[in-house]
Design an enzyme around this catalytic site. Sequence first.
Site, PDB file in Angstrom:
ATOM      1  N   GLU A   1       0.826  -1.198   0.000  1.00 67.93           N
ATOM      2  CA  GLU A   1       0.000   0.000   0.000  1.00 67.93           C
ATOM      3  C   GLU A   1       0.864   1.253   0.000  1.00 67.93           C
ATOM      4  OE1 GLU A   1      -4.100  -1.518   2.017  1.00 67.93           O
ATOM      5  OE2 GLU A   1      -2.531  -0.941   3.389  1.00 67.93           O
TER       6      GLU A   1
ATOM      7  N   CYS B   1       3.616   8.369   1.603  1.00 66.65           N
ATOM      8  CA  CYS B   1       4.089   7.372   2.558  1.00 66.65           C
ATOM      9  C   CYS B   1       4.359   6.080   1.775  1.00 66.65           C
ATOM     10  CB  CYS B   1       3.012   7.173   3.621  1.00 66.65           C
ATOM     11  SG  CYS B   1       3.486   6.010   4.874  1.00 66.65           S
TER      12      CYS B   1
ATOM     13  N   CYS C   1       6.613  -7.311   7.394  1.00 67.64           N
ATOM     14  CA  CYS C   1       7.748  -6.852   8.204  1.00 67.64           C
ATOM     15  C   CYS C   1       8.207  -8.027   9.055  1.00 67.64           C
ATOM     16  CB  CYS C   1       7.299  -5.691   9.100  1.00 67.64           C
ATOM     17  SG  CYS C   1       8.649  -4.866   9.961  1.00 67.64           S
TER      18      CYS C   1
ATOM     19  N   CYS D   1       6.169  -5.378  16.103  1.00 61.17           N
ATOM     20  CA  CYS D   1       5.733  -4.364  17.057  1.00 61.17           C
ATOM     21  C   CYS D   1       4.249  -4.612  17.341  1.00 61.17           C
ATOM     22  CB  CYS D   1       5.963  -2.965  16.491  1.00 61.17           C
ATOM     23  SG  CYS D   1       7.694  -2.715  16.043  1.00 61.17           S
TER      24      CYS D   1
ATOM     25  N   CYS E   1       1.298  -2.515  15.808  1.00 60.95           N
ATOM     26  CA  CYS E   1       1.351  -2.208  14.374  1.00 60.95           C
ATOM     27  C   CYS E   1       0.671  -3.293  13.550  1.00 60.95           C
ATOM     28  CB  CYS E   1       2.809  -2.056  13.952  1.00 60.95           C
ATOM     29  SG  CYS E   1       3.030  -1.870  12.177  1.00 60.95           S
TER      30      CYS E   1
ATOM     31  N   CYS F   1      -1.251   5.867   9.631  1.00 62.46           N
ATOM     32  CA  CYS F   1       0.021   5.277  10.007  1.00 62.46           C
ATOM     33  C   CYS F   1      -0.169   3.975  10.773  1.00 62.46           C
ATOM     34  CB  CYS F   1       0.703   6.267  10.931  1.00 62.46           C
ATOM     35  SG  CYS F   1       2.407   6.461  10.605  1.00 62.46           S
TER      36      CYS F   1
HETATM   37  N1  SAH Z   1       9.185   0.145  10.253  1.00 61.97           N
HETATM   38  C1  SAH Z   1       9.413   1.534  10.365  1.00 61.97           C
HETATM   39  C2  SAH Z   1       8.559   2.384   9.461  1.00 61.97           C
HETATM   40  C3  SAH Z   1       7.115   2.007   9.279  1.00 61.97           C
HETATM   41  S1  SAH Z   1       5.986   2.353  10.570  1.00 61.97           S
HETATM   42  C4  SAH Z   1       9.239   1.964  11.787  1.00 61.97           C
HETATM   43  O1  SAH Z   1       8.743   1.184  12.594  1.00 61.97           O
HETATM   44  O2  SAH Z   1       9.646   3.073  12.111  1.00 61.97           O
HETATM   45  C5  SAH Z   1       5.772   4.122  10.578  1.00 61.97           C
HETATM   46  C6  SAH Z   1       5.373   4.675  11.940  1.00 61.97           C
HETATM   47  O3  SAH Z   1       4.023   4.308  12.288  1.00 61.97           O
HETATM   48  C7  SAH Z   1       6.238   4.130  13.055  1.00 61.97           C
HETATM   49  O4  SAH Z   1       6.603   5.128  13.969  1.00 61.97           O
HETATM   50  C8  SAH Z   1       5.310   3.131  13.702  1.00 61.97           C
HETATM   51  O5  SAH Z   1       5.732   2.836  14.985  1.00 61.97           O
HETATM   52  C9  SAH Z   1       3.996   3.854  13.620  1.00 61.97           C
HETATM   53  N2  SAH Z   1       2.826   2.976  13.811  1.00 61.97           N
HETATM   54  C10 SAH Z   1       2.724   1.674  13.552  1.00 61.97           C
HETATM   55  N3  SAH Z   1       1.485   1.216  13.871  1.00 61.97           N
HETATM   56  C11 SAH Z   1       0.795   2.277  14.321  1.00 61.97           C
HETATM   57  C12 SAH Z   1      -0.559   2.456  14.754  1.00 61.97           C
HETATM   58  N4  SAH Z   1      -1.414   1.451  14.751  1.00 61.97           N
HETATM   59  N5  SAH Z   1      -0.926   3.691  15.133  1.00 61.97           N
HETATM   60  C13 SAH Z   1      -0.068   4.723  15.093  1.00 61.97           C
HETATM   61  N6  SAH Z   1       1.208   4.624  14.672  1.00 61.97           N
HETATM   62  C14 SAH Z   1       1.643   3.407  14.287  1.00 61.97           C
HETATM   63 FE1  SF4 Z   2       7.609  -3.278  11.274  1.00 60.79          FE
HETATM   64 FE2  SF4 Z   2       5.384  -2.040  12.078  1.00 60.79          FE
HETATM   65 FE3  SF4 Z   2       7.402  -2.371  13.783  1.00 60.79          FE
HETATM   66 FE4  SF4 Z   2       7.657  -0.619  11.753  1.00 60.79          FE
HETATM   67  S1  SF4 Z   2       6.203  -0.478  13.475  1.00 60.79           S
HETATM   68  S2  SF4 Z   2       9.161  -2.146  12.435  1.00 60.79           S
HETATM   69  S3  SF4 Z   2       6.462  -1.704  10.165  1.00 60.79           S
HETATM   70  S4  SF4 Z   2       6.197  -4.025  12.837  1.00 60.79           S
END
Ligand code: SAH
Ligand code: SF4
Length: 392
Positions: free
Chosen positions: A114, A127, A134, A138, A141, A367
Amino acid sequence: MAGAPIVQNVMTVPRSKPEGPMNLVGLTRQAMWDELIAIGTPEKQAKMRVRQIWQWIYQWGVRNFDDMTNLSKSFRAELAEKFIIKIPEVISKKISSDGTRKWLVRISGSHEVEVVYIPEEGRGTLCVSSQVGCTLTCSFCHTGTQRLVRNLTAGEIVGQVMVARDDLEEWPVPGNPNSETRQLSNIVLMGMGEPLYNFENVRDAIKIAMDPEGIQLSRRRITLSTSGVVPEIARTAEEIGCQLAISFHATTDEVRDKLVPINKRWNIEVLLAALRAYPKVSNSERITFEYVMLSGVNDSDADAHRLVELIKGIPAKINLIPFNEWPGAPYTRSSNNRIRAFADIIHKAGYSSPVRKPRGEDIMAACGQLKSATERARKSRKQIAAEVGLEG
Ligand code: SAH
Ligand code: SF4
């Protein structure tokens, strides 16, 4: 022991030649030069030819060799025989009531990623995704619930920018730079995937986007977000030089281990040391600390005070992200009052602390909500809850 090591199982896309005609999109200038030499272009012409082809592809958005009118007909025919100019294919497009656009694009192997475009006053941010899924998990996420399928190639990464420019109809008329109606002014690597686990492809793609004879985005307008792959942080400064954002999200190792499990490998202290050493850090180049606001998990006043203490001395901006909920998520968003109180403490300590406005929520484009439709190995809600210690 700082917990179990994170096993990386990244399937790197071979950077060797694929079967069939080679795609020119994503090649560095040097790689394109090598390819032209390989098809017999005289060495003294090759640099000029790279420049011409480069401008057609990245400055004017041309996809047909036939349209490259400053190249001889026979050379164009030869290029068409040996090469292709291919970008990801758009499968679907959704437009939010707030103007945010989300495209689902297909890349080779029938994988899908996406791409999200967020229009704002005076700027437009794209974005971009760097991986299908991934490897990291996390717990807040959505992408993290999908296992890694594969790394994107440089062409697939910069190709997302080209897809967006196509749909925004913003390429200038070839030969007339003044006809450009550029809306896409910034890129953030905040889509699916951990960009620093796909370093070379991400680097090559960003360099193409920054090239002054092509898409021409300044390095100040490109932000790479990482969960904290410490060994690659210095390399990012040296080899890319773009802006850096860190998914910080917690102020103790205990909480960060759960939210951002890569913390078990490189903890807060080690991460902060790497950021302090980030060679490009200066007052004009602040590191962005991303901090997702999760109710009752990381959003107390004590957290805000600890955060300010931890990052002391690092030129920084703290970006508070209200948690974007997704079906099955084991957390809820902090209340507006809580977010305001948290922001206030940070602000009083002298840091800029913008609260990120959730955009495109109605189309699941916010995000951390991205996840390909071809999800392979979705973890169950129960499994996520168990991993973050919320079960029972
Ligand atoms: N993997 C990288 C970049 C992708 S995520 C990283 O983790 O930095 C981009 C941003 O969105 C990151 O700061 C991540 O922690 C945040 N993010 C992920 N899931 C989210 C959610 N459900 N709500 C708000 N921010 C989120
Ligand atoms: Fe991967 Fe989501 Fe963690 Fe970013 S926030 S490193 S996309 S699992």
